[in-house]
Scaffold this motif. Structure first.
Motif, PDB file in Angstrom:
ATOM      1  N   VAL A   1       0.817  -1.216   0.000  1.00 29.26           N
ATOM      2  CA  VAL A   1       0.000   0.000   0.000  1.00 29.26           C
ATOM      3  C   VAL A   1       0.850   1.265   0.000  1.00 29.26           C
ATOM      4  N   HIS A   2       2.076   1.177   0.512  1.00 30.40           N
ATOM      5  CA  HIS A   2       2.953   2.348   0.540  1.00 30.40           C
ATOM      6  C   HIS A   2       3.395   2.767  -0.868  1.00 30.40           C
ATOM      7  N   LEU A   3       3.256   1.884  -1.833  1.00 28.50           N
ATOM      8  CA  LEU A   3       3.653   2.188  -3.214  1.00 28.50           C
ATOM      9  C   LEU A   3       2.493   2.693  -4.062  1.00 28.50           C
ATOM     10  N   TRP A   4       1.274   2.564  -3.564  1.00 27.92           N
ATOM     11  CA  TRP A   4       0.099   2.925  -4.349  1.00 27.92           C
ATOM     12  C   TRP A   4      -0.319   4.354  -4.067  1.00 27.92           C
TER      13      TRP A   4
ATOM     14  N   LEU B   1      -8.698  -8.733   5.781  1.00 23.76           N
ATOM     15  CA  LEU B   1      -8.430  -8.285   4.416  1.00 23.76           C
ATOM     16  C   LEU B   1      -8.401  -6.758   4.336  1.00 23.76           C
ATOM     17  N   PHE B   2      -9.410  -6.102   4.916  1.00 24.87           N
ATOM     18  CA  PHE B   2      -9.423  -4.633   4.916  1.00 24.87           C
ATOM     19  C   PHE B   2      -8.231  -4.079   5.692  1.00 24.87           C
ATOM     20  N   ALA B   3      -7.884  -4.713   6.800  1.00 25.72           N
ATOM     21  CA  ALA B   3      -6.745  -4.250   7.596  1.00 25.72           C
ATOM     22  C   ALA B   3      -5.446  -4.303   6.789  1.00 25.72           C
ATOM     23  N   SER B   4      -5.362  -5.238   5.862  1.00 27.67           N
ATOM     24  CA  SER B   4      -4.133  -5.380   5.066  1.00 27.67           C
ATOM     25  C   SER B   4      -3.937  -4.239   4.077  1.00 27.67           C
ATOM     26  N   ILE B   5      -5.007  -3.494   3.766  1.00 25.04           N
ATOM     27  CA  ILE B   5      -4.872  -2.385   2.811  1.00 25.04           C
ATOM     28  C   ILE B   5      -5.118  -1.038   3.491  1.00 25.04           C
ATOM     29  N   LEU B   6      -4.984  -1.025   4.801  1.00 25.69           N
ATOM     30  CA  LEU B   6      -5.160   0.208   5.568  1.00 25.69           C
ATOM     31  C   LEU B   6      -3.867   1.013   5.547  1.00 25.69           C
ATOM     32  N   ARG B   7      -4.004   2.311   5.391  1.00 29.29           N
ATOM     33  CA  ARG B   7      -2.844   3.205   5.394  1.00 29.29           C
ATOM     34  C   ARG B   7      -3.222   4.489   6.110  1.00 29.29           C
TER      35      ARG B   7
ATOM     36  N   ASP C   1      -3.022  12.560   9.546  1.00 29.03           N
ATOM     37  CA  ASP C   1      -3.915  12.120  10.619  1.00 29.03           C
ATOM     38  C   ASP C   1      -5.100  11.318  10.095  1.00 29.03           C
ATOM     39  N   ASP C   2      -5.136  11.044   8.802  1.00 30.28           N
ATOM     40  CA  ASP C   2      -6.284  10.399   8.178  1.00 30.28           C
ATOM     41  C   ASP C   2      -5.978   8.959   7.788  1.00 30.28           C
ATOM     42  N   TYR C   3      -7.028   8.135   7.837  1.00 32.05           N
ATOM     43  CA  TYR C   3      -6.912   6.718   7.504  1.00 32.05           C
ATOM     44  C   TYR C   3      -7.644   6.431   6.196  1.00 32.05           C
ATOM     45  N   PHE C   4      -7.028   5.522   5.396  1.00 29.38           N
ATOM     46  CA  PHE C   4      -7.574   5.184   4.089  1.00 29.38           C
ATOM     47  C   PHE C   4      -7.455   3.691   3.832  1.00 29.38           C
TER      48      PHE C   4
ATOM     49  N   VAL D   1      -6.050   1.250  -7.526  1.00 30.12           N
ATOM     50  CA  VAL D   1      -6.871   2.197  -8.290  1.00 30.12           C
ATOM     51  C   VAL D   1      -7.836   3.019  -7.440  1.00 30.12           C
ATOM     52  N   GLU D   2      -7.936   2.741  -6.127  1.00 29.19           N
ATOM     53  CA  GLU D   2      -8.887   3.456  -5.274  1.00 29.19           C
ATOM     54  C   GLU D   2      -8.244   3.828  -3.941  1.00 29.19           C
ATOM     55  N   LYS D   3      -8.680   4.952  -3.418  1.00 28.72           N
ATOM     56  CA  LYS D   3      -8.272   5.398  -2.095  1.00 28.72           C
ATOM     57  C   LYS D   3      -9.504   6.011  -1.446  1.00 28.72           C
TER      58      LYS D   3
END
Length: 191
Positions: free
Chosen positions: A25-28, A61-67, A71-74, A79-81
């Motif tokens: 996720v750090h690369l997207w 699964l959702f936790a694996s794409i959390l960033r 101060d905001d979480y995504f 292709v989506e944020k």
């Protein structure tokens, strides 16, 4: 064609991205698509449209794409944020194991979404205190700017293995792990 983000689209993208290990996720850096009515409560419960998500696999699964950006979480896919709400920390550290002793002691924490992190310089423990009540809130950094609130039973166990050490010129009570000392409370406040 503009596609409105949905939980199903995000889950499908996360499944595809995570087939060969943790999603990067750090690369997207996709465009922001808006906020999703998803919330993580202080106790680690995930909600969608006000209803708890009962499927542990979907939460993981959702936790694996959390960033966390600022101060905001995504939730982020290639292709989506989409923005989500986090009441405190996105994870809860529900247990830990201790190996070694003294300077070689290592505390490994486990979260409600099955992540593990060895406390140390790369995964620091920190304790904040409520300014009015003094009540502590202990955290450990799990990954990339994402913390876990250490649950009460685990915090009490940490206190059991704590020790007094010098920190910034004064005596503090805290814990040692991964070659680092993590202060919890000034020793003078324990008398």
């Amino acid at each position: 064609m503009i596609v409105k983000p949905t939980v199903e689209n995000i889950a499908d993208a996360a499944r595809k991205a995570g087939k060969k290990g943790p999603p990067p996720v750090h690369l997207w850096n996709p465009d922001f698509c808006g906020d999703l009515d998803m919330r993580i409560a202080r106790d680690g419960t995930w909600f969608y449209l006000g209803t708890p998500i009962g499927r542990a696999g979907l939460v993981k699964l959702f936790a694996s794409i959390l960033r966390k950006d600022g101060d905001d979480y995504f939730l982020v896919t290639p292709v989506e944020k989409v923005g989500i709400t986090v009441d405190d920390a996105p994870f809860v550290a529900i247990d830990f194991e201790v190996s070694g002793e003294g300077d070689d002691q290592l505390i490994t924490f486990f979260t409600n979404v099955e992540d593990a992190a060895e406390a140390g310089p790369d995964h620091p423990i920190r304790v904040t205190r409520d300014p009015e009540t003094g009540e502590p809130s202990p955290y450990i950094n799990i990954r990339a700017n994402l913390d876990a609130l250490i649950d009460r039973k685990s915090f009490y166990r940490l206190v059991d293995i704590g020790q007094h050490e010098q920190h910034n010129g004064e005596s503090w009570f805290g814990v040692r792990s991964g070659g680092a000392f993590f202060p919890i409370i000034p020793s003078s406040e324990l008398t």
